[in-house]
Design a protein around this motif. Structure first.
Motif, PDB file in Angstrom:
ATOM      1  N   SER A 137       0.831  -1.065  -0.104  1.00 58.74           N
ATOM      2  CA  SER A 137       0.029  -0.104   0.021  1.00 58.74           C
ATOM      3  C   SER A 137       0.922   1.190   0.054  1.00 58.74           C
ATOM      4  O   SER A 137       0.407   2.297  -0.661  1.00 58.74           O
ATOM      5  N   ILE A 138       1.839   1.204   0.742  1.00 62.00           N
ATOM      6  CA  ILE A 138       2.744   2.348   0.771  1.00 62.00           C
ATOM      7  C   ILE A 138       3.622   2.601  -0.492  1.00 62.00           C
ATOM      8  O   ILE A 138       3.791   3.724  -1.092  1.00 62.00           O
ATOM      9  N   ASP A 139       3.743   1.378  -1.270  1.00 57.36           N
ATOM     10  CA  ASP A 139       4.417   1.604  -2.580  1.00 57.36           C
ATOM     11  C   ASP A 139       3.339   2.293  -3.513  1.00 57.36           C
ATOM     12  O   ASP A 139       3.958   3.154  -4.453  1.00 57.36           O
ATOM     13  N   GLN A 140       2.153   1.873  -3.463  1.00 52.56           N
ATOM     14  CA  GLN A 140       1.178   2.641  -4.414  1.00 52.56           C
ATOM     15  C   GLN A 140       1.127   3.974  -4.127  1.00 52.56           C
ATOM     16  O   GLN A 140       0.881   4.835  -4.840  1.00 52.56           O
ATOM     17  N   LEU A 141       1.104   4.406  -2.753  1.00 49.85           N
ATOM     18  CA  LEU A 141       1.138   5.779  -2.478  1.00 49.85           C
ATOM     19  C   LEU A 141       2.317   6.586  -2.816  1.00 49.85           C
ATOM     20  O   LEU A 141       1.696   7.860  -3.404  1.00 49.85           O
ATOM     21  N   LEU A 142       3.328   6.043  -2.942  1.00 45.59           N
ATOM     22  CA  LEU A 142       4.508   6.763  -3.132  1.00 45.59           C
ATOM     23  C   LEU A 142       4.393   6.922  -4.883  1.00 45.59           C
ATOM     24  O   LEU A 142       4.683   7.868  -5.270  1.00 45.59           O
ATOM     25  N   ALA A 143       4.012   5.963  -5.301  1.00 37.06           N
ATOM     26  CA  ALA A 143       3.850   5.974  -6.738  1.00 37.06           C
ATOM     27  C   ALA A 143       2.982   7.091  -7.469  1.00 37.06           C
ATOM     28  O   ALA A 143       3.104   7.765  -8.151  1.00 37.06           O
ATOM     29  N   ALA A 144       1.643   7.239  -6.685  1.00 38.37           N
ATOM     30  CA  ALA A 144       0.950   8.210  -7.024  1.00 38.37           C
ATOM     31  C   ALA A 144       1.411   9.688  -6.911  1.00 38.37           C
ATOM     32  O   ALA A 144       1.219  10.459  -7.533  1.00 38.37           O
ATOM     33  N   ILE A 145       2.240   9.851  -5.545  1.00 39.47           N
ATOM     34  CA  ILE A 145       3.001  11.147  -5.374  1.00 39.47           C
ATOM     35  C   ILE A 145       3.881  11.540  -6.583  1.00 39.47           C
ATOM     36  O   ILE A 145       3.794  12.610  -7.007  1.00 39.47           O
ATOM     37  N   ILE A 146       4.584  10.595  -7.034  1.00 30.60           N
ATOM     38  CA  ILE A 146       5.777  10.804  -7.944  1.00 30.60           C
ATOM     39  C   ILE A 146       5.223  10.851  -9.528  1.00 30.60           C
ATOM     40  O   ILE A 146       5.640  11.599 -10.071  1.00 30.60           O
TER      41      ILE A 146
END
Length: 282
Positions: A137-146
């Motif tokens: 879930s953290i991976d997906q969140l940072l991908a959204a930010i970037i």
């Protein structure tokens, strides 16, 4: 989850005690392996064939623990495959094994009879599954930010809060770039856990990190990490990658930005820093 995280679980802490190898508490736990069955193997069988790395090895068979030479030989072979730690019943730990674990930074735990093996395995397995789910879930969140073109700062901070991490007022994007090398093909998970452990030592309990092939992307709060401190930590990580895996790496640090929607700039700055560093080294 590493051995230190394991001992922070209340039910584990009350039923297990660290006996030796405390300097190796950073070792990451991948799964549990019950080694009592090795007693039935032939003498010419290589026990390392049963180990993939990262196992928390549990031994309760007195026929093994009472035989110092056989026990030590087995653990030495397993440790060469980078097991996470060793758990043995109370009263079954020999001074020879204690000395080996201290010398080799291998966490050695004494298991109380009050903590049943079925309970230990359930607690550890549940924690590992929850950690993997949270990491995805953290991976997906940072991908959204970037990578997302339209993001809402407030929404991102709420989602981060649900995942147990807080995004501060100002943040850097840090990029760690590894030279392509097959040596790390099966070791990225352990490397990520090592990186998280390094930052955790400075108060960053849950870090937003995204790993893509040979590139690690991290969101780092500027309130906890000055640029000099970040550089020192990254130098230590790069040295670890070089000495432990034999792989070269470079890192770039982007500027700190107040708004999450601006962190794409920090990401690009970090990438540009690596490109410049690569060009200068030629």
């Amino acid at each position: 989850m590493n051995c230190e995280d394991l001992m922070n679980i209340p039910k584990i802490y009350s039923g297990m005690k660290l006996i030796a190898g405390g300097s190796g508490m950073y070792r990451n736990i991948r799964w549990i392996y019950f080694a009592d069955c090795t007693q039935c193997l032939s003498d010419d069988f290589k026990v390392s064939q049963l180990i993939h790395g990262g196992e928390l090895v549990i031994v309760t068979n007195a026929a093994l623990t009472d035989n110092d030479d056989k026990m030590l030989s087995m653990i030495v072979e397993m440790n060469q495959k980078n097991i996470a730690g060793l758990v043995i019943n109370v009263g079954q730990i020999s001074p020879m094994l204690t000395e080996y674990c201290n010398d080799n930074e291998l966490p050695l735990f004494e298991l109380s009879y009050d903590l049943h093996l079925i309970d230990l395995s359930q607690i550890v397995c549940k924690a590992l599954v929850e950690e993997e789910s949270n990491t995805n879930s953290i991976d997906q969140l940072l991908a959204a930010i970037i990578y997302s073109s339209n993001i809402n700062d407030a929404d991102i901070k709420i989602r981060a809060g649900y995942l147990g991490t807080n995004i501060s007022d100002k943040n850097h994007i840090v990029v760690l770039k590894l030279n392509k090398n097959n040596k790390l093909q099966d070791s990225y998970e352990n490397l990520q856990r090592y990186i998280r452990y390094e930052f955790k030592n400075y108060g960053l309990q849950k870090m937003l990190m995204l790993w893509q092939i040979d590139t690690g992307i991290m969101l780092i709060p500027s309130e906890l990490f000055s640029r000099d401190l970040l550089s020192n930590i990254l130098t230590r990580i790069i040295d670890h990658i070089s000495s432990y895996y034999g792989v070269d790496a470079k890192a770039g640090i982007g500027s700190a930005y107040e708004y999450i929607s601006e962190l794409k700039k920090s990401f690009q700055e970090a990438l540009n820093s690596i490109k410049i560093s690569h060009s200068e080294s030629k």
